[in-house]
Each structure stands twice: as C-alpha cells, then as structure tokens.
Design a protein around this motif. Structure first.
Motif, PDB file in Angstrom:
ATOM      1  N   TRP A 249     117.040  25.024  17.011  1.00  0.00           N
ATOM      2  CA  TRP A 249     115.946  24.314  16.347  1.00  0.00           C
ATOM      3  C   TRP A 249     114.667  25.148  16.383  1.00  0.00           C
ATOM      4  N   ARG A 253     112.565  26.758  13.116  1.00  0.00           N
ATOM      5  CA  ARG A 253     111.158  26.443  12.876  1.00  0.00           C
ATOM      6  C   ARG A 253     110.310  27.711  12.949  1.00  0.00           C
ATOM      7  N   ILE A 259     112.761  21.574   7.017  1.00  0.00           N
ATOM      8  CA  ILE A 259     113.794  20.680   7.532  1.00  0.00           C
ATOM      9  C   ILE A 259     114.531  19.983   6.399  1.00  0.00           C
ATOM     10  N   GLU A 262     117.930  21.413   6.217  1.00  0.00           N
ATOM     11  CA  GLU A 262     118.760  21.426   7.412  1.00  0.00           C
ATOM     12  C   GLU A 262     120.130  20.814   7.128  1.00  0.00           C
ATOM     13  N   LEU A 264     122.115  19.702   9.655  1.00  0.00           N
ATOM     14  CA  LEU A 264     122.407  19.301  11.026  1.00  0.00           C
ATOM     15  C   LEU A 264     123.466  18.212  11.078  1.00  0.00           C
ATOM     16  N   CYS A 284     107.414  18.376  16.482  1.00  0.00           N
ATOM     17  CA  CYS A 284     108.780  18.834  16.223  1.00  0.00           C
ATOM     18  C   CYS A 284     108.871  19.955  15.189  1.00  0.00           C
ATOM     19  N   HIS A 290     112.427  20.076  20.091  1.00  0.00           N
ATOM     20  CA  HIS A 290     113.624  19.471  19.515  1.00  0.00           C
ATOM     21  C   HIS A 290     113.408  17.970  19.397  1.00  0.00           C
TER      22      HIS A 290
END
Length: 560
Positions: A249, A253, A259, A262, A264, A284, A290
């Motif tokens: 993470w 960044r 994001i 992402e 994830l 974040c 995180h």
C-alpha cells in the motif's frame, strides 16, 4: 418499452473487427514475446540492460508512468530484482560491536558532518555507515566499488533489498542523492530519515525511531484483530503477509497510483479499504497509512466502509420467523445442491422456485416432491436473469405473503470464456448464505430475529468490485427510487446477487413495479443493464427504507 437505459450489444461487424484485431495483436505479440511473457532476445537486448532495466532514453517505451511498466513488460520486469541476489550478497554490510546494525547512515561521500552525525548516532544505537562514492581504489565489496561498475538504479535496488533483509531499525541518508536513496529504501519497506549537515543526532534518532515504530505498529494493529475475519483464511495469515500488504500500500501511494485503479482484495471481513481510504484521504492516501491499520487504530468507527459481520454459529437452531426462499434455476441440475445445503439447517423455509420452461419446471417439482414445507414452482420469461423472476415474478408474495424474511439464490453457472468460475463462485455464495459445514441460514435468521432493524444480509465477497460501466443506469434508478445517499467512488454490494432480506426493506425496489418489458432481452452485455444497476444499489435502497445491512463470513471460504 423499457423505462430504463438499455446498453446496446456491439454490432456483429464491430465484434468481428474486434476479434480480428485481437487475433492479429496476439500474432504480433508472439513475434515479440515468448509464451512465458519474456521479450524475445532481440527486443530484450534493444530495450533493456542485463538487469532488466530500460536503457537510457527508452523508459517511455517500457513504462506507462513512473514505476509502472506497460502490461506487455510487467510480468517479465516483476522478476528483475531476482537477478540482484549476487549484488545484494556482495555488499560489505557494517557490523557494529554488540549486535546487528540498528541505525544505518548512507551518504554520497564522507564529510565532516557525516562523521559527526555517525558519532552522535552511535551514542544512541548500534550504528554503521555506507558510502556510495569514495577515493580509488575502493575496497572490494564496498558500496563505492559496486557503484563504480553498476547503474545507479540497480545499485539502489540492491541496497534497498539488503537493508530490508538486515531488518535495520532505520536508515539515515545525506547528500545530493539522498532523496533518490530514500525513495528506494522506502519502497522496500525500510524506515528512512533524510538528514542535513546541521541536524543533531538526537533529533535524527528520534525521527528514525518514530518512523520505524510507525511501520511496525501498522502490522501489529492488523495482526491484533479478530482472526476469524481475515481473508481468505485466518490460519494462513502470517506476520510476513501483513507486512507485505502494508508495504505494498505504501509503495503504491509513494508512486502516486490513484486508488481508483486499485485491484485489491478485501483483507478483512466487513471492511472495504478503498471506501475507508476515500473518506480518510489525509491519513491513508497522503500519509500512506494502510486503511485497515488506521481503521483499527481509530477504534473501528462505523461508516459506509464497515459492515457488521455474521460468523458461523455452533449448531442448527430452527428460526421462529416466517421465511421463504426463492431459487431461480435456469440450470435445474443445480437444485439438489441447494436442497442438500438446506438440509444442514434446522429451518425449512417455504420454497418459490422459478425457471423459464415447463419441462424445467417439471424437473424441479420432481426434485422437491418430499420437501417438508410448501413449494411453488413458477414458469416465467427468460428475461431479467434471476432479478426479474424475483422482483417481478414474485412481487405479490414479497408484498403480501406475510413473510418476515425472504432468501434469494440462483443456480449460477458461467459458460463464458472462464468456464470454471461459476461453480467456485456459486459454492462460495451458497456456503456463506445457506451453509453446509455450518448452518448459515439458521445463523443469519437468528440475527434477523434479534435485530428488527436489520434489512439485508449477503455474503462478504473477497473481491472489491466497483460501479464499473453502470453509471447511467445507476443514475436513472437512483432518481426513480428517490435515493439521496451520497455515492462514494466505490460501492459495497451483494456481488453475485444472492442475499436475505426483509420484504419491507426492499420496498424502494418493489415500488418501481418492474414489468417484464423493463428487462433487456437475451443476450445482454456484461455490464450496464437494469440488473447490474439494481444489484449495486440494493444496500442503498435498503438503507433508504430505514433498515441496516450486514454480511456473512464463513472462515476459510474464497473463490477464484
């Protein structure tokens, strides 16, 4: 005529052209790349050095943005650091008396301020120093000797790997190349302080200790959480896994990756890290904390990023609620699996089974002839996938059947390019909604009985799937249902569209009074239809009706 946006399928000529272009692209790609994704020898020699780094001036051909290779090179370049092993081992790492190095000073060249800072650090920690540039001849194995024959980015990558392997407390960098060195170390998960010639050792040590403690604290916070909620399997989650998740993470960044792109997976049941990061951008995104660690540290606050989680109970207990279960079976051979799962529970809900032909209906009736509760088998049009038979075909029982809870499932298969995905996905959804190893239907019904405000329960899918290409249909449906809840950039919803709900909580959807004409005819696009929009808006509609939502999580379950 449908009332809502209906995306068009590509024209057959366009589909043909796309298929031909794809075929030609694969053929051209095979000329440039091997089957394992590595570029063929000539391409590799032209674009890369021996360490798989782009040659001078060729970076734009290899990277789509800093630190992010183009898709064609990504797999091959991911293994580039494996070739650094001999360099990593060759670095003459300082070994202070009394144990491993706790603070590492890395400088361009020796200077009086650097010597002074090292002496000061040695008063607080076991400290050592590495120098990138020195007077010739440099001792073999020194950083300066390696720097004389290696590209700078290769040297820094090797240095960062060695620092991470040595597990130093923190690194201090000085000199004109300090920011470049700091970035390499930071991407490797090493705590870094950039120092100037006038900095006092005590302040530098304090900053380094704080940076190292912050990294360690993030991993410890995550590992302190309820283990049954870790995904995919609480027994398989290790400290190394968590550390890598935190560092990944931070790396993303640091590179400035948005994001919104992402890919994830959900790390923890009931928690959506991207929604949380969006609401806590300073910590974040800008601060690179995180999301899961920050959420735990702040007391797991409620919000659109967190759902209550229903975990398995010890034994089956029949529900006191009046319950119905709707199963839509385009593939009737999947009904026995659902009945077997039901048998592991003590509750026997009324069954509403829907399909699209009379022959399939007869097959369904034959399967449930001994089922010990009322069964209705309904034939309807082949429109709306599983959503049309539920919200249109069963609208009357939903509104007037007197049921406290209705469970919605379907016999899911995927006969597209990835033929095996449907079975794994169906197994995951049914295991978490009805159960087999655990009586999940009994368990979630007990939660409904306990909490009158609970309106919707669905399996907590480990994949984070967003709005995708559903902006237009979602906008129309929000207006039609009067939804006013703000839309985040991400969405948490019953992926796969299997859930349990109170009919009253579904009122915003039922009040649309959808007809069969509102659903697009088959075949339908992969996204953008009424069904895709309703699936994503269901939790928001339930909250609009004044009810809450929750998710189920059977530890150890996953798919894909």
């Amino acid at each position: 005529m449908t009332r809502f946006f209906e995306p068009k399928l590509p024209h057959p000529l366009q589909s043909w052209a796309n298929a031909r272009a794809k075929t030609l692209g694969h053929a051209f790609s095979s000329l440039l790349f091997r089957a394992d994704g590595a570029p063929r020898a000539l391409i590799a020699a032209l674009l890369f050095d021996r360490y798989r780094r782009p040659r001078g001036g060729l970076g734009p051909l290899v990277f789509k943005k800093p630190g992010v290779p183009r898709r064609a090179f990504a797999l091959w370049m991911a293994g580039a650091d494996a070739g650094l092993a001999s360099i990593v081992d060759a670095i003459d790492w300082p070994a202070p008396e009394g144990g491993p190095c706790e603070a590492m000073l890395i400088v361009d060249h020796w200077s009086e301020p650097a010597r002074h800072l090292l002496a000061g650090l040695s008063g607080h920690r076991r400290a050592g120093a590495l120098v990138l540039e020195g007077t010739a001849p440099a001792p073999a194995g020194s950083l300066a000797s390696l720097a004389a024959r290696l590209p700078r980015d290769v040297l820094l990558a090797a240095l960062a790997r060695r620092a991470a392997r040595e597990q130093i407390g923190y690194a201090v960098v000085m000199g004109r190349q300090g920011p470049m060195i700091a970035e390499a170390l930071d991407l490797a998960g090493v705590a870094v302080v950039i120092a100037s010639a006038s900095d006092e050792a005590s302040l530098v040590d304090s900053a380094g200790t704080h940076a190292a403690e912050r990294l360690r604290r993030e991993s410890e916070l995550i590992l302190s959480a309820e283990r049954r909620r870790f995904i995919p399997d609480e027994t398989a989650v290790t400290a190394d896994d968590v550390t890598e998740m935190v560092q990944d993470w931070r790396r993303r960044r640091r590179r400035g990756e948005p994001i919104s792109r992402e890919k994830l997976r959900r790390p923890y049941a009931g928690f959506h890290p991207l929604i949380y990061a969006e609401h806590h951008a300073d910590a974040c995104i800008n601060g690179r904390r995180h999301p899961l660690a920050h959420w735990i540290e702040t007391g797991m606050p409620r919000g659109p990023w967190a759902q209550p989680v229903i975990l398995p109970s010890a034994r089956p207990v029949p529900s006191t609620l009046k319950v119905a279960l709707h199963g839509h079976f385009h593939y009737v051979d999947l009904l026995p699996e659902m009945l077997e799962r039901l048998s592991r529970n003590a509750t026997r809900p009324d069954l509403f089974l829907t399909t699209d032909t009379q022959a399939k209906a007869d097959a369904l009736r034959a399967e449930v002839i001994k089922y010990p509760a009322p069964v209705a088998v309904v034939v309807g049009p082949q429109k709306g996938r599983d959503i049309g038979p539920f919200f249109t075909g069963l609208r009357e029982p939903l509104l007037n059947g007197g049921y406290d809870v209705i469970v919605h499932v379907h016999g899911k298969k995927s006969l597209a390019a990835r033929r095996d995905i449907g079975g794994a996905w169906r197994d995951f959804l049914l295991e978490n909604l009805i159960g087999s190893a655990h009586p999940m239907l009994d368990t979630l019904l007990a939660r409904f009985a306990q909490d009158p405000a609970l309106g919707l329960v669905y399996p907590d899918d480990p994949h984070l799937i967003g709005w995708a290409r559903n902006g237009r249909i979602v906008g129309e449906l929000r207006v039609a249902m009067g939804l006013t809840e703000p839309m985040d950039g991400f969405v948490d919803f019953p992926v796969g569209n299997m859930f349990a709900a109170r009919p009253a909580a579904l009122r915003p959807v039922l009040d649309l009074d959808l007809s069969w004409n509102d659903y697009p005819a088959e075949p339908i696009p992969d996204d953008g239809t009424l069904m895709h929009g309703l699936e994503r808006l269901l939790p928001m509609a339930v909250r609009h009706a004044g009810f809450s939502t929750a998710v189920t999580r059977v530890p150890g379950t996953d798919w894909d």
